[in-house]
Design a protein around this motif. Structure first.
Motif, PDB file in Angstrom:
ATOM      1  N   ARG A 103       0.831  -1.203   0.000  1.00 40.56           N
ATOM      2  CA  ARG A 103       0.000   0.000   0.000  1.00 40.56           C
ATOM      3  C   ARG A 103       0.866   1.255   0.000  1.00 40.56           C
ATOM      4  O   ARG A 103       1.914   1.298   0.624  1.00 40.56           O
ATOM      5  N   THR A 104       0.341   2.276  -0.656  1.00 38.36           N
ATOM      6  CA  THR A 104       1.018   3.568  -0.715  1.00 38.36           C
ATOM      7  C   THR A 104      -0.028   4.654  -0.849  1.00 38.36           C
ATOM      8  O   THR A 104      -1.091   4.442  -1.444  1.00 38.36           O
ATOM      9  N   PRO A 105       0.206   5.836  -0.282  1.00 40.33           N
ATOM     10  CA  PRO A 105      -0.725   6.934  -0.552  1.00 40.33           C
ATOM     11  C   PRO A 105      -0.774   7.204  -2.056  1.00 40.33           C
ATOM     12  O   PRO A 105       0.227   7.115  -2.757  1.00 40.33           O
ATOM     13  N   LYS A 106      -1.938   7.562  -2.519  1.00 40.75           N
ATOM     14  CA  LYS A 106      -2.090   7.752  -3.964  1.00 40.75           C
ATOM     15  C   LYS A 106      -1.482   9.078  -4.408  1.00 40.75           C
ATOM     16  O   LYS A 106      -1.272   9.991  -3.607  1.00 40.75           O
ATOM     17  N   ILE A 107      -1.202   9.118  -5.700  1.00 34.63           N
ATOM     18  CA  ILE A 107      -0.618  10.293  -6.372  1.00 34.63           C
ATOM     19  C   ILE A 107       0.693  10.682  -5.711  1.00 34.63           C
ATOM     20  O   ILE A 107       0.924  11.831  -5.327  1.00 34.63           O
ATOM     21  N   MET A 108       1.579   9.705  -5.511  1.00 33.29           N
ATOM     22  CA  MET A 108       2.899   9.963  -4.979  1.00 33.29           C
ATOM     23  C   MET A 108       3.928  10.136  -6.104  1.00 33.29           C
ATOM     24  O   MET A 108       4.770  11.050  -6.053  1.00 33.29           O
ATOM     25  N   LEU A 109       3.865   9.288  -7.136  1.00 32.52           N
ATOM     26  CA  LEU A 109       4.895   9.286  -8.166  1.00 32.52           C
ATOM     27  C   LEU A 109       4.648  10.333  -9.254  1.00 32.52           C
ATOM     28  O   LEU A 109       5.600  10.842  -9.868  1.00 32.52           O
ATOM     29  N   GLN A 110       3.376  10.634  -9.493  1.00 31.96           N
ATOM     30  CA  GLN A 110       3.072  11.574 -10.583  1.00 31.96           C
ATOM     31  C   GLN A 110       3.710  12.948 -10.385  1.00 31.96           C
ATOM     32  O   GLN A 110       4.325  13.499 -11.313  1.00 31.96           O
ATOM     33  N   PRO A 111       3.614  13.550  -9.171  1.00 33.24           N
ATOM     34  CA  PRO A 111       4.268  14.861  -9.023  1.00 33.24           C
ATOM     35  C   PRO A 111       5.792  14.770  -9.177  1.00 33.24           C
ATOM     36  O   PRO A 111       6.408  15.709  -9.691  1.00 33.24           O
ATOM     37  N   ILE A 112       6.386  13.647  -8.759  1.00 35.34           N
ATOM     38  CA  ILE A 112       7.835  13.498  -8.884  1.00 35.34           C
ATOM     39  C   ILE A 112       8.209  13.365 -10.363  1.00 35.34           C
ATOM     40  O   ILE A 112       9.184  13.974 -10.862  1.00 35.34           O
ATOM     41  N   ALA A 113       7.404  12.539 -11.072  1.00 35.20           N
ATOM     42  CA  ALA A 113       7.664  12.380 -12.498  1.00 35.20           C
ATOM     43  C   ALA A 113       7.484  13.701 -13.224  1.00 35.20           C
ATOM     44  O   ALA A 113       8.258  14.051 -14.145  1.00 35.20           O
ATOM     45  N   GLU A 114       6.478  14.457 -12.828  1.00 36.11           N
ATOM     46  CA  GLU A 114       6.250  15.762 -13.453  1.00 36.11           C
ATOM     47  C   GLU A 114       7.428  16.688 -13.212  1.00 36.11           C
ATOM     48  O   GLU A 114       7.894  17.404 -14.119  1.00 36.11           O
ATOM     49  N   ASN A 115       7.947  16.651 -11.998  1.00 37.02           N
ATOM     50  CA  ASN A 115       9.097  17.496 -11.660  1.00 37.02           C
ATOM     51  C   ASN A 115      10.328  17.081 -12.472  1.00 37.02           C
ATOM     52  O   ASN A 115      11.120  17.930 -12.924  1.00 37.02           O
ATOM     53  N   ALA A 116      10.485  15.729 -12.710  1.00 31.86           N
ATOM     54  CA  ALA A 116      11.626  15.249 -13.508  1.00 31.86           C
ATOM     55  C   ALA A 116      11.522  15.707 -14.959  1.00 31.86           C
ATOM     56  O   ALA A 116      12.533  15.981 -15.618  1.00 31.86           O
ATOM     57  N   ILE A 117      10.285  15.785 -15.480  1.00 29.14           N
ATOM     58  CA  ILE A 117      10.100  16.220 -16.870  1.00 29.14           C
ATOM     59  C   ILE A 117      10.303  17.717 -16.993  1.00 29.14           C
ATOM     60  O   ILE A 117      11.074  18.200 -17.839  1.00 29.14           O
ATOM     61  N   VAL A 118       9.609  18.478 -16.106  1.00 33.27           N
ATOM     62  CA  VAL A 118       9.624  19.935 -16.258  1.00 33.27           C
ATOM     63  C   VAL A 118      11.004  20.506 -15.979  1.00 33.27           C
ATOM     64  O   VAL A 118      11.502  21.384 -16.710  1.00 33.27           O
TER      65      VAL A 118
END
Length: 594
Positions: free
Chosen positions: A478-493
């Motif tokens: 289990r993991t809190p949701k929407i954890m990786l998306q902001p990190i991935a977004e930060n890696a792209i931007v």
């Protein structure tokens, strides 16, 4: 939520032995024991003094009564003795009128006794008329000059008792006697003659009668009506001119029993006048009370008080300890509650006040439990609200960027790309909603970030590629949701999005001990050291955006302060963001909502 020891049940007293506080001089236990001992000793000493004084007074009263009784008995004995001597003199007087002097000499022998030294009759010229034996009178003695002769001839009384004296009538005999003298008359040759009759009583008989033992060194003595000593056991002292103090005091006393104090000695003095002689018999006894027994009762009383004090002290210590045991237990419970070791209830028992205190403590514990549950509930509600606020903050953020991409594709005439991006966005939000749960599986979280990367890949084209790697054993973690998306977004931007081509984003999920580690690595331009140092702080620069801080705060709120993000970066080499989470699995239907 209340934490309790696994072996205890809420609402029940802890059966384990309670800690009893160590010894303190100002503790209630010591004060109660000392007060009990003090009050008991005061009572015992007071009762002992009262009893002692009562016993002392009773003994002194007994001494006084005994002294009076013995004095009365001795007085009666001396009266009886003198009465016998008077009776002898009466009989001799009667015989004088019936027999001649020669005949009477032979008859007087019957009146002689061991305590009678002599019986004799002298005419008015001092010539012996009748004697009890044939002892030769001393020729150098003038009878008429003897005090007993002159006193009897001038005294109008029926008889006279002399003072003790040494009788010198016979040669070689010097008895210590008391002489009874009386005037007599008889017929001789047709003429009436007069003279003096004497009955010498051995003083030893009087001495023996006065030698009866009295209590407390008591003694008896005899005085005449003028206060002159007739007999005293300390006769030699009196002859030496040393007069005992009580003699002077007794001379002024009336008949009866009195208490006389001389210096530091209290004496019972009884005065009894004789009816057959002008004498007074005086009995003297020291009134020492219990002190008369010397070292008898005194040490026993002291020893009894000491033993009683020890018994009272031991009893009061044990009794006060048992009475205060519930209070000590309550103190131990309070100490454990203050140290955060538990909130068990106190047993309600013991004395009334302690029981009331225990009941108040239990009500306080119940209220604390209620408040703890309330605070925990409020904290959970607050955390949920903060998480929802952060999630709500993330969704619009991504949505804005995606819509910008859709607009860009539409403006460029890429209808197919718009359709693919909208479909990917739809699937992304379907996963994001996830049944209104705060926790999802790692597998769902990776699918969500994959949809996000597909959308961004359509936007940035060949600027970067991505790769997602997950260990099979953590897929259902289990993991809190929407954890990786902001990190991935930060890696792209801020990373590979600035590159024309060759950018790589790698997302991994693996187990690290008892923790779940999610990582997002890119080979972008990296982060400057001065920015990296404060990247997760609330006042970090705009370059980090709200993504990293948002994720970091949500992990701490949802999982605990020891979890969160760790950012590693090197300029021109890339950045790695690691997410540390507790390794948990879905084992119950509602566990995702805890």
């Amino acid at each position: 939520m209340v934490l309790t020891h696994p072996s205890r049940q809420p609402g029940k007293a802890d059966p384990r032995p309670k800690h009893i506080p160590s010894f303190h001089w100002n503790s209630l236990w010591v004060i109660m024991a000392a007060s009990t001992l003090g009050l008991s000793l005061i009572a015992v000493v007071a009762i002992t003094l009262v009893v002692y004084r009562h016993a002392d007074a009773a003994i002194n009263h007994s001494i006084e009564q005994n002294n009076a009784q013995i004095t009365e008995n001795v007085s009666a004995s001396i009266n009886s003795y003198i009465k016998e001597m008077v009776s002898i003199s009466d009989n001799v007087t009667s015989l004088l009128g019936r027999y001649s002097a020669k005949e009477l000499n032979s008859k007087l022998v019957v009146f002689l006794r061991e305590d009678v030294e002599t019986i004799a009759v002298f005419d008015s010229g001092g010539k012996p008329v009748v004697t009890t034996d044939k002892r030769t009178l001393r020729s150098d003695i003038e009878i008429t000059r003897q005090s007993w002769f002159s006193g009897a001839s001038t005294n109008g009384r029926r008889y006279l008792i002399s003072q003790p004296h040494v009788q010198r009538l016979y040669r070689g005999e010097y008895p210590w006697v008391i002489t009874l003298t009386r005037g007599v008359s008889w017929e001789e040759g047709g003429q009436t003659r007069s003279g003096i009759m004497i009955v010498d009583m051995n003083f030893t008989r009087i001495k023996d009668l006065c030698s009866r033992d009295l209590e407390n060194d008591g003694y008896l003595y005899i005085t005449n009506q003028q206060g002159d000593v007739v007999y005293h056991p300390k006769q030699q002292m009196i002859y030496a001119g040393i007069l005992p103090e009580e003699i002077t005091l007794a001379s002024a006393l009336k008949e009866g029993s009195s208490v006389v104090r001389t210096k530091d000695v209290q004496r019972a003095v009884c005065v009894k006048s004789l009816s057959n002689a002008a004498w007074r018999v005086i009995g003297v006894s020291s009134m020492n009370g219990l002190a008369a027994y010397g070292s008898g009762p005194g040490p026993y009383i002291v020893l009894s008080i000491v033993l009683l004090a020890v018994a009272i002290l031991a009893g009061s210590l044990l009794l006060s300890r048992e009475m205060l045991r519930p209070l000590h237990n309550l103190m131990a419970l309070m100490g454990r509650m203050t140290g955060g070791e538990g909130t068990e209830l106190a047993p309600v028992g013991g004395v009334y006040e302690v029981g009331q205190l225990g009941d108040s403590f239990n009500r306080m514990v119940a209220r604390i439990r209620q408040l703890m549950v309330q605070v925990r509930t409020e904290q959970e509600q607050l955390h949920r609200s903060e998480l929802k606020a952060l999630n709500a903050q993330m969704d619009p953020h991504f949505l804005y960027n995606t819509l910008d991409s859709v607009i860009w594709l539409a403006e460029s005439g890429d209808q197919k790309g718009v359709i693919q991006m909208v479909l990917a966005l739809s699937k992304y939000f379907r996963l994001s909603l996830s049944g209104a749960r705060d926790f999802i599986t790692v597998e769902d979280e990776l699918q969500q970030v994959e949809k996000y990367l597909m959308i961004q890949k359509m936007r940035f084209g060949d600027a970067f590629t991505y790769q997602i790697v997950c260990e099979p054993e953590v897929r259902k973690a289990r993991t809190p949701k929407i954890m990786l998306q902001p990190i991935a977004e930060n890696a792209i931007v801020h990373g590979v999005g600035t590159m024309e081509e060759g950018g790589v984003i790698v997302i991994t999920a693996r187990r690290s001990g008892e923790e779940l580690e999610l990582a997002v690595r890119d080979n972008g331009c990296g982060i400057k050291p001065e920015v990296l140092e404060h990247i997760l702080e609330s006042d970090a620069g705009a370059r980090s955006g709200i993504g990293l801080k948002n994720v970091h705060q949500r992990i701490k709120l949802a999982c605990g302060g020891e979890y969160g993000l760790k950012v590693e970066s090197e300029l021109d080499e890339g950045t790695t963001v690691r997410l540390r989470l507790p390794l948990r699995f879905e084992q119950a239907k509602k566990e995702g909502e805890q």
